[in-house]
Design an enzyme around this catalytic site. Structure first.
Site, PDB file in Angstrom:
ATOM      1  N   SER A 168       0.800  -1.238   0.000  1.00 49.83           N
ATOM      2  CA  SER A 168       0.000   0.000   0.000  1.00 49.83           C
ATOM      3  C   SER A 168       0.824   1.275   0.000  1.00 49.83           C
ATOM      4  O   SER A 168       0.262   2.363  -0.192  1.00 49.83           O
ATOM      5  CB  SER A 168      -0.935   0.023   1.199  1.00 49.83           C
ATOM      6  OG  SER A 168      -1.964  -0.895   0.984  1.00 49.83           O
ATOM      7  N   LYS A 203       0.217   3.407  -2.950  1.00 51.35           N
ATOM      8  CA  LYS A 203      -1.045   4.116  -3.218  1.00 51.35           C
ATOM      9  C   LYS A 203      -0.880   5.628  -3.402  1.00 51.35           C
ATOM     10  O   LYS A 203      -1.433   6.198  -4.351  1.00 51.35           O
ATOM     11  CB  LYS A 203      -2.075   3.806  -2.123  1.00 51.35           C
ATOM     12  CG  LYS A 203      -2.554   2.348  -2.156  1.00 51.35           C
ATOM     13  CD  LYS A 203      -3.413   2.025  -0.942  1.00 51.35           C
ATOM     14  CE  LYS A 203      -3.890   0.583  -0.930  1.00 51.35           C
ATOM     15  NZ  LYS A 203      -4.555   0.224   0.341  1.00 51.35           N
ATOM     16  N   TYR A 212      -3.718  -3.100 -10.104  1.00 44.77           N
ATOM     17  CA  TYR A 212      -3.502  -2.833  -8.678  1.00 44.77           C
ATOM     18  C   TYR A 212      -2.610  -3.899  -8.031  1.00 44.77           C
ATOM     19  O   TYR A 212      -1.694  -3.580  -7.260  1.00 44.77           O
ATOM     20  CB  TYR A 212      -4.861  -2.729  -7.966  1.00 44.77           C
ATOM     21  CG  TYR A 212      -4.761  -2.682  -6.475  1.00 44.77           C
ATOM     22  CD1 TYR A 212      -4.319  -1.530  -5.814  1.00 44.77           C
ATOM     23  CD2 TYR A 212      -5.094  -3.794  -5.696  1.00 44.77           C
ATOM     24  CE1 TYR A 212      -4.206  -1.498  -4.431  1.00 44.77           C
ATOM     25  CE2 TYR A 212      -4.988  -3.767  -4.322  1.00 44.77           C
ATOM     26  CZ  TYR A 212      -4.540  -2.618  -3.689  1.00 44.77           C
ATOM     27  OH  TYR A 212      -4.427  -2.588  -2.318  1.00 44.77           O
TER      28      TYR A 212
HETATM   29  N1  GLU Z   1      -1.987  -6.067  -1.464  1.00 45.60           N
HETATM   30  C1  GLU Z   1      -2.626  -5.694  -0.226  1.00 45.60           C
HETATM   31  C2  GLU Z   1      -4.114  -5.679  -0.399  1.00 45.60           C
HETATM   32  O1  GLU Z   1      -4.599  -5.088  -1.323  1.00 45.60           O
HETATM   33  C3  GLU Z   1      -2.099  -4.370   0.217  1.00 45.60           C
HETATM   34  C4  GLU Z   1      -2.598  -3.997   1.549  1.00 45.60           C
HETATM   35  C5  GLU Z   1      -1.683  -3.087   2.323  1.00 45.60           C
HETATM   36  O2  GLU Z   1      -0.484  -2.967   2.059  1.00 45.60           O
HETATM   37  O3  GLU Z   1      -2.184  -2.472   3.250  1.00 45.60           O
HETATM   38  O4  GLU Z   1      -4.841  -6.261   0.361  1.00 45.60           O
END
Ligand code: GLU
Length: 407
Positions: free
Chosen positions: A68, A71, A193
């Site tokens: 994440s 993001k 994603y």
């Molecule tokens: N790949 C994870 C998900 O989408 C990332 C979550 C994270 O890093 O908080 O669930």
């Protein structure tokens, strides 16, 4: 030993890591086997300044998946390419106060509440240029690499596992499609994603990525403008309000740096105009934030006065003037000396070190020195060591005793 003030910054980072090392607790992410197989005791930190200096300590070059932490950077690429208003038609800017994978869509608009939770991030990934998942992912990986100042690659095993255990993220994407927030196909958005989450990075990479945001969108190592200054500011704003999942409010008070964590154990933090920090330690607390990463950033912020809302006029350049006295050079320092100022001193005074004579740091105009900075400054003449001719390379003038331990 190099005659270099960088040693002061290095000593601070080593100390910060030594203090964080014994911090226990937390568990590895285990929703996919690759994350559960990581060495839980890895610990690294890197700090990159907007002038392009990078300081690292511990496992700063160990690769892990960005998860994440990607993001905000993908949000930055999207708002840079499309403009803020176009992106806001698909995703909001309000903290959700809920976990990262919550089913969190605005009741009135149907948009995911913000781009830092999964629902919003899946939508943001879908907005990146490209007609196919592969094209979007290629753009994303390339963009993340421009933030990091090197080519990055996807960890294909992590990607396969992410894509194979995707029910919840697929459900979020279907919901966002049902409300109209997601306009590409579920398959395209989620594949882009998952590839984005599976990009392998190091703490060093994260610090440079964060420093690019701190520098208003220009990568301080390559000089490349990665995103516009507006896009950088919008991104650090959304990191401030939403970056630490359902702990964002507490984080703003305690740490006060725009940040983002990921379940791979990474955290990025930005001090706008100053530097970026990347940490790596894979054990996570119940909210999915790295336990020792949080401890490090709390300690750094408290001990070095990094909180972005406490940047008063005292935070201007710490060097009032530089004068000469025979072979010696005297740097007249002023104001408060915290980590950011020491980092600036290290860069700006570097050319004055070495050669004949001594560099004197005159602290007469200094009003306050942060606790850990005080320790390191006191020891600086001995850590830097003598000049080749045996005289001191650095000396301190402290007529008011601002470095006294009891102050
Ligand atoms: N790949 C994870 C998900 O989408 C990332 C979550 C994270 O890093 O908080 O669930």
């Amino acid at each position: 030993m190099p005659l270099d003030l960088d040693i002061a910054v290095q000593a601070i980072l080593d100390r910060v890591l030594d203090r964080a090392r014994p911090v226990g607790g937390g568990e590895l992410a285990d929703y996919i086997p690759e994350l559960a197989a990581v060495d839980p005791d890895r610990l690294g930190i890197a700090i990159a300044s907007v002038r392009g200096d990078v300081h690292v300590a511990g496992d700063a070059d160990t690769a892990f998946t960005i998860q994440s932490v990607s993001k905000p950077f993908v949000f930055a690429l999207a708002v840079d390419a499309l403009g803020l208003e176009a992106v806001l038609e698909h995703v909001g800017l309000e903290p959700s106060g809920e976990p990262f994978n919550a089913i969190s869509l605005d009741e009135a608009t149907g948009r995911p509440l913000n781009p830092m939770i999964n629902a919003g991030a899946i939508v943001t990934s879908s907005l990146i240029l490209g007609g196919t998942a592969e094209a979007k992912a290629a753009h994303i990986v390339d963009g993340l690499g421009r933030f990091a100042a090197r080519d990055l690659v996807v960890d294909e095993e992590v990607f396969s596992s992410e894509a194979g255990t995707a029910d919840r993220n697929l459900a979020l994407a279907h919901l966002a499609r049902a409300t109209g927030a997601l306009t590409s196909s579920v398959e395209v958005a989620t594949t882009a994603y998952f590839r984005q989450c599976s990009v392998a990075v190091t703490a060093r990479d994260l610090s440079i990525m964060a420093a690019t945001l701190a520098a208003g969108g220009v990568n301080p190592l390559t000089g490349d403008r990665v995103i516009s200054a507006d896009a950088a500011r919008w991104t650090t704003s959304v990191m401030t309000s939403c970056g630490m999942y359902d702990e964002s409010g507490t984080w703003l008070v305690r740490v006060g740096l725009p940040s983002k964590s990921g379940v791979g154990g990474g955290i990025v933090a930005v001090q706008p105009g100053q530097f970026g920090i990347g940490t790596f330690s894979p054990r996570l607390d119940a909210r999915g934030n790295s336990v020792r990463g949080v401890a490090i950033l709390e300690a750094l912020s408290a001990r070095f006065g990094l909180h972005v809302l406490s940047q008063g006029p005292e935070m201007r350049s710490p060097i009032a003037a530089v004068s000469e006295d025979g072979d010696h050079r005297i740097a007249h320092l002023r104001g408060e000396l915290h980590f950011a100022q020491v980092e600036e001193l290290a860069t700006r005074l570097r050319p004055l070190l070495g050669g004949d004579g001594c560099l004197v740091l005159d602290l007469e105009g200094v009003t306050r020195v942060g606790g850990a900075v005080r320790e390191v400054l006191r020891e600086l003449p001995s850590i830097v060591g003598p000049r080749p001719d045996g005289g001191p390379a650095i000396a301190l003038r402290d007529p008011d005793g601002v470095l006294d331990p009891e102050r």
